[in-house]
Each structure stands twice: as C-alpha cells, then as structure tokens.
Enzyme design. Sequence first.
Site, PDB file in Angstrom:
ATOM      1  NE  ARG A  52      -2.467   1.208   3.555  1.00 57.69           N
ATOM      2  CZ  ARG A  52      -3.157   1.083   4.690  1.00 57.69           C
ATOM      3  NH1 ARG A  52      -4.442   0.755   4.652  1.00 57.69           N
ATOM      4  NH2 ARG A  52      -2.589   1.262   5.856  1.00 57.69           N
ATOM      5  NE  ARG A 105       9.688  19.713 -12.837  1.00 54.50           N
ATOM      6  CZ  ARG A 105       9.500  20.542 -13.853  1.00 54.50           C
ATOM      7  NH1 ARG A 105       9.605  20.115 -15.085  1.00 54.50           N
ATOM      8  NH2 ARG A 105       9.200  21.812 -13.641  1.00 54.50           N
ATOM      9  CE  LYS A 151      -1.819   4.915   6.962  1.00 58.24           C
ATOM     10  NZ  LYS A 151      -2.751   5.759   7.691  1.00 58.24           N
TER      11      LYS A 151
HETATM   12  N1  PMP Z   1      -8.843   5.111   7.335  1.00 50.89           N
HETATM   13  C1  PMP Z   1      -7.917   6.049   7.576  1.00 50.89           C
HETATM   14  C2  PMP Z   1      -8.167   7.451   7.133  1.00 50.89           C
HETATM   15  C3  PMP Z   1      -6.728   5.713   8.253  1.00 50.89           C
HETATM   16  O1  PMP Z   1      -5.797   6.636   8.500  1.00 50.89           O
HETATM   17  C4  PMP Z   1      -6.533   4.380   8.676  1.00 50.89           C
HETATM   18  C5  PMP Z   1      -5.292   3.998   9.433  1.00 50.89           C
HETATM   19  N2  PMP Z   1      -4.249   3.702   8.570  1.00 50.89           N
HETATM   20  C6  PMP Z   1      -7.530   3.430   8.388  1.00 50.89           C
HETATM   21  C7  PMP Z   1      -8.673   3.833   7.719  1.00 50.89           C
HETATM   22  C8  PMP Z   1      -7.379   1.990   8.770  1.00 50.89           C
HETATM   23  O2  PMP Z   1      -6.428   1.386   7.938  1.00 50.89           O
HETATM   24  P1  PMP Z   1      -5.560   0.148   8.444  1.00 50.89           P
HETATM   25  O3  PMP Z   1      -6.512  -0.893   8.893  1.00 50.89           O
HETATM   26  O4  PMP Z   1      -4.775  -0.252   7.245  1.00 50.89           O
HETATM   27  O5  PMP Z   1      -4.707   0.651   9.548  1.00 50.89           O
END
Ligand code: PMP
Length: 285
Positions: A52, A105, A151
Amino acid sequence: MAAKIYINGKMYDKADAKISVYDHGLLYGDGVFEGLRIYGGKVFKLKEHVRRLYSSARAIKLEIPMSQGQVAEAVEMTVKANEKRDGYIRLIVTRGAGYLGLDPRKSTNPQVIIIVDDITLYPPELYENGIEIVTVSTIRNHPAALSPRIKSLNYLNNILAQMEAVQSGCFEALMLNHKGEVSEGTADNFFLVKDGVVRTPPIDAGILEGITRDTVIELAKSAKIEVQEIALTRFDVFAADECFLTGTAAEVVPVVKCDGRVIGTGKPGPITKQLREQFYSLARS
Ligand code: PMP
C-alpha cells in the site's frame, strides 16, 4: 533502551534522528506513510502495508529509492534494533529536501524513516464497553481533489474532523463523503451489522482501503457471515444492530452510540465481539 530510528539505511538515537526543514514532507505534507503493528515479535501484514505504501507513492509520483523487499527488511531490522515484541511502527517516505516552492522535481532525496514505538489509542475499558462517535461537518476529502486511497502525510482533513469529535466529547468522528454517505473514521474504517449481515462502505465511497478492514472482511466470510460493501447513510447507522471501527492502531473497537442515538442494545454486539476475538487470535497467531 533508547529508541533507534531508521533513516535512509542508518540507525540513529531518537535525539539525533533529524531531517531537513526544507523537506517537502514538512513544508507541504508531500509524502506517504504507513502505520503497522508488532504482535508477539511479528510484524502484522507487513507485505500488505509495504504494497500500500508503494501504491500511495505511485499515486503521488514519488519514487521510493528501495525495493519493496528492502523496505520490508528495513522494517524488520528496526523492530529488532528496538527489541520490541509488541508495539507500533510508523513507516514514512518524504519527498525530500527541495526549495521553497511546490515543484517536486527539485526534491531528489526522498527520506525513508522508520520509527518503532508503543501505542494505546483508547483506554482498555472502551474495548469492552464500546465508544461513542459523532458525525462531523468536515467531509472526507473529495476523491477528485485528493484520493482518500492515498495515505499521504497531509492528514489535516482528518485532524479537523477529529477536533470536531473532541469538541463533542467523543473519541472518534464519523466522516461523511461529498454525497452525504458514510465514509470512515479519522483513522479507521466503519462497519455496521444489520440482521446478521456485516456492511461497510465500498472503496468508491472515498475511503482508505484499510488492511484491518480487509482482514475483518476475510474473517467474517470465513465464519460464513455475509459481508456487503455498500453505500451507507446515517439512517443505516442509527438503525443498525451493531457498529464497530477497524484500524491498525484501533484494532476492532465497538461503537455503541452515534449522534446521541444508542446503537442496538447499547452494548458491543455478538458479531462485533466474535470478529474482535477472531482478529486478536489471527494477529497473535
Ligand atoms: N482510514 C484512515 C483514514 C486511516 O488513516 C486508517 C489507518 N491507517 C484506516 C482507515 C485503517 O487502515 P488500516 O486498517 O490499514 O490501519
């Protein structure tokens, strides 16, 4: 033992772990990250998190100067250096130091940072009794503006929502999307249970594809519980028998109240409890 922090292949003591103030991660939130957990000395779903991270990086055209395998090894090495058996990992890749302008860049030295620490999101009794959440006026990022699937290091959208939750005396916010549908919490995914069926918003509701979410969906399916990824509204939440949130830091947290409405019986429900137990036994296996 003093914490050891990984930056670009080297280990530093916490006090010496530093990056440039010109880093675009700091100046613009230009970068990506992951949060991972260590259970009994093992990093949970390491490959999935690294995958991810690379998808997020791809989406913002950030080239990570290592292979996925090398990043995974670096994570394992940092966990070992910190002698942690249970804890939390923050894996960060910044755009690197550039100049005082947006153009990525000019930033040619991405910083790969790994921090290993402890985390407790909610007091333990809340896992037994459930939490109260509130829908907030700050909507989740419009997917056409900044995809919630990335993320990224810019969490202001979620922080503003979290502030509203705190203002209302709640631990977590339930964010809606630009269509007024349920999206997710500020750092966790949302689930409800109605008539024995588990429902959660689909990815195109504008959410992060949580790794805990995917794990819980798999656990439910293997327990022969029907799972639907389907658009949900506040009505569905208020009329639900059970609700819960999932996330790496939060794990599986029962939700017993939303916007002042009691959910189901007001106590964590049987399917929530079952999935929580299944999740813990998988994580600790
Ligand atoms: N939604 C958001 C906005 C998050 O920041 C997170 C935490 N990473 C999650 C969902 C849950 O994702 P995960 O189960 O991969 O931690």
